[in-house]
Motif scaffolding. Structure first.
Motif, mmCIF file in Angstrom:
data_model
loop_
_atom_site.group_PDB
_atom_site.id
_atom_site.type_symbol
_atom_site.label_atom_id
_atom_site.label_comp_id
_atom_site.label_asym_id
_atom_site.label_seq_id
_atom_site.Cartn_x
_atom_site.Cartn_y
_atom_site.Cartn_z
ATOM 1 N N GLY A 52 0.784 -1.107 0.133
ATOM 2 C CA GLY A 52 -0.035 0.044 0.056
ATOM 3 C C GLY A 52 0.788 1.345 -0.096
ATOM 4 O O GLY A 52 1.974 1.287 -0.052
ATOM 5 N N PRO A 53 0.205 2.521 0.359
ATOM 6 C CA PRO A 53 0.892 3.754 0.101
ATOM 7 C C PRO A 53 2.063 3.782 1.249
ATOM 8 O O PRO A 53 1.886 3.240 2.262
ATOM 9 C CB PRO A 53 -0.030 4.567 0.372
ATOM 10 C CG PRO A 53 -1.170 3.847 1.358
ATOM 11 C CD PRO A 53 -1.018 2.573 0.759
ATOM 12 N N TRP A 54 3.202 4.380 0.855
ATOM 13 C CA TRP A 54 4.324 4.421 1.802
ATOM 14 C C TRP A 54 5.029 5.908 1.451
ATOM 15 O O TRP A 54 4.943 6.438 0.432
ATOM 16 C CB TRP A 54 5.019 3.382 1.868
ATOM 17 C CG TRP A 54 5.931 2.837 0.690
ATOM 18 C CD1 TRP A 54 5.426 2.377 -0.071
ATOM 19 C CD2 TRP A 54 7.238 3.453 0.367
ATOM 20 N NE1 TRP A 54 6.207 2.128 -1.266
ATOM 21 C CE2 TRP A 54 7.401 2.756 -0.797
ATOM 22 C CE3 TRP A 54 8.254 4.149 0.992
ATOM 23 C CZ2 TRP A 54 8.577 2.866 -1.797
ATOM 24 C CZ3 TRP A 54 9.436 4.141 0.218
ATOM 25 C CH2 TRP A 54 9.494 3.505 -0.947
ATOM 26 N N THR A 55 5.764 6.434 2.259
ATOM 27 C CA THR A 55 6.616 7.689 2.356
ATOM 28 C C THR A 55 8.051 7.423 2.790
ATOM 29 O O THR A 55 8.263 7.068 3.863
ATOM 30 C CB THR A 55 6.011 8.820 2.725
ATOM 31 O OG1 THR A 55 4.602 9.034 2.145
ATOM 32 C CG2 THR A 55 6.873 10.210 2.466
ATOM 33 N N ASP A 56 9.065 7.787 1.903
ATOM 34 C CA ASP A 56 10.462 7.519 2.372
ATOM 35 C C ASP A 56 10.583 8.851 3.143
ATOM 36 O O ASP A 56 10.696 10.024 2.889
ATOM 37 C CB ASP A 56 11.381 7.682 1.221
ATOM 38 C CG ASP A 56 12.815 7.297 1.754
ATOM 39 O OD1 ASP A 56 13.185 7.806 2.960
ATOM 40 O OD2 ASP A 56 13.653 6.718 0.860
ATOM 41 N N THR A 57 10.975 8.745 4.672
ATOM 42 C CA THR A 57 11.268 9.773 5.421
ATOM 43 C C THR A 57 12.393 9.684 6.150
ATOM 44 O O THR A 57 12.798 10.267 7.191
ATOM 45 C CB THR A 57 10.343 9.592 6.764
ATOM 46 O OG1 THR A 57 10.397 8.173 7.222
ATOM 47 C CG2 THR A 57 8.607 10.046 6.287
ATOM 48 N N SER A 58 13.569 9.194 5.086
ATOM 49 C CA SER A 58 14.896 9.045 5.367
ATOM 50 C C SER A 58 15.272 10.731 5.565
ATOM 51 O O SER A 58 14.988 11.527 4.994
ATOM 52 C CB SER A 58 15.839 8.544 4.246
ATOM 53 O OG SER A 58 15.373 7.002 4.689
ATOM 54 N N ILE A 59 16.512 10.805 6.262
ATOM 55 C CA ILE A 59 17.240 12.133 6.178
ATOM 56 C C ILE A 59 18.856 11.741 5.655
ATOM 57 O O ILE A 59 19.280 10.947 6.288
ATOM 58 C CB ILE A 59 17.248 12.847 7.650
ATOM 59 C CG1 ILE A 59 15.803 13.003 7.932
ATOM 60 C CG2 ILE A 59 18.116 14.089 7.398
ATOM 61 C CD1 ILE A 59 15.901 13.539 9.481
ATOM 62 N N LEU A 60 18.994 12.502 4.586
ATOM 63 C CA LEU A 60 20.165 12.366 3.872
ATOM 64 C C LEU A 60 20.970 13.723 4.105
ATOM 65 O O LEU A 60 20.723 14.739 4.352
ATOM 66 C CB LEU A 60 20.046 12.063 2.443
ATOM 67 C CG LEU A 60 19.073 11.016 1.861
ATOM 68 C CD1 LEU A 60 18.860 10.855 0.688
ATOM 69 C CD2 LEU A 60 19.717 9.649 2.720
ATOM 70 N N ALA A 61 22.473 13.429 4.048
ATOM 71 C CA ALA A 61 23.301 14.518 4.152
ATOM 72 C C ALA A 61 24.275 14.897 3.120
ATOM 73 O O ALA A 61 24.661 14.007 2.436
ATOM 74 C CB ALA A 61 24.049 14.513 5.538
ATOM 75 N N ASP A 62 24.599 16.072 2.898
ATOM 76 C CA ASP A 62 25.741 16.602 1.989
ATOM 77 C C ASP A 62 27.278 16.011 2.799
ATOM 78 O O ASP A 62 27.267 16.190 3.965
ATOM 79 C CB ASP A 62 25.705 17.988 1.519
ATOM 80 C CG ASP A 62 24.944 18.405 0.585
ATOM 81 O OD1 ASP A 62 24.857 17.240 -0.641
ATOM 82 O OD2 ASP A 62 24.642 19.421 0.437
#
Length: 169
Positions: A52-62
Motif C-alpha cells: 500500500g502507500p508509503w513515504t520515504d522519511t529518511s534524512i540524507l546529508a551532504d
C-alpha cells in the motif's frame, strides 16, 4: 552513483500510520502492520514490501566540506559581510529548502555551529522531495531568503518548519 550519507533511514506507512526506522546495517525494521520495511541503517537504504502507500522519511546529508571548499566559502563570505548580495544567477540556481529548521551540527566542529534540515528541490545530487541536512552554516540572510554553508553552497530558503528553530545563526 553518488555515495549518500544517511542520517536517518526510515519509511512511513500510509496504512498503519507508523514509521519504520532502520538503525544499523542489516536491521530490518517493519511498520506496525507489516506493509513496508526499512533496512540498512546508515550503510544503505532498502525498502521491502509496500502493498500500500508509503513515504520515504529518511534524512540524507551532504558530505563534509573539503579544505578547498572551506577556503572558497571564506572568500565568498567577505563581500557578504560587507553588505553585498549573492550573485543573482548563483542564487537562482541554488537548491531550495522548504520546511527547514536549524539543527546543531553533528560533526566535530567548534561549538555553536548549526546545519539546516529541510525538504530539498533542485539539488544536483538528490531527488526532489528528499529530506536533506546541509553542511554547517556560514551565514544566513537576515530576511531568511538564503543561506551559505561551509562548503560554499548557497541554499534558497522557502517556508520554515513551524515547529523548528530558525534564528540561532
Amino acid at each position: 552513483m553518488y555515495n549518500e550519507i544517511i542520517i536517518k533511514n526510515a519509511v512511513w506507512c500510509g496504512i498503519c500510520k507508523t514509521e519504520a526506522v532502520s538503525t544499523h546495517r542489516h536491521h530490518f525494521a517493519r511498520c506496525r502492520c507489516g506493509n513496508i520495511a526499512a533496512d540498512g541503517g546508515d550503510a544503505y537504504r532498502r525498502r521491502v514490501g509496500a502493498e500500500g502507500p508509503w513515504t520515504d522519511t529518511s534524512i540524507l546529508a551532504d558530505p563534509e566540506p573539503t579544505a578547498h571548499q572551506l577556503s572558497a566559502a571564506i572568500e565568498i563570505l567577505h563581500p557578504l559581510k560587507a553588505g553585498a548580495l549573492p550573485p543573482a544567477d548563483v542564487l537562482g540556481a541554488a537548491p531550495l529548502l522548504e520546511n527547514w529548521r536549524l539543527v546543531v551540527a553533528r560533526r566535530e566542529y567548534p561549538e555553536g555551529l548549526y546545519e539546516m534540515e529541510g525538504i530539498v528541490t533542485g539539488h544536483p545530487k538528490y531527488r526532489d522531495g528528499y529530506r536533506l541536512r546541509t553542511p554547517p552554516l556560514l551565514m544566513k540572510s537576515a530576511d531568511r531568503a538564503w543561506a551559505l554553508t561551509l562548503a560554499g553552497t548557497y541554499y534558497r530558503l522557502g517556508d520554515p518548519d513551524p515547529m523548528g528553530v530558525h534564528d540561532a545563526v
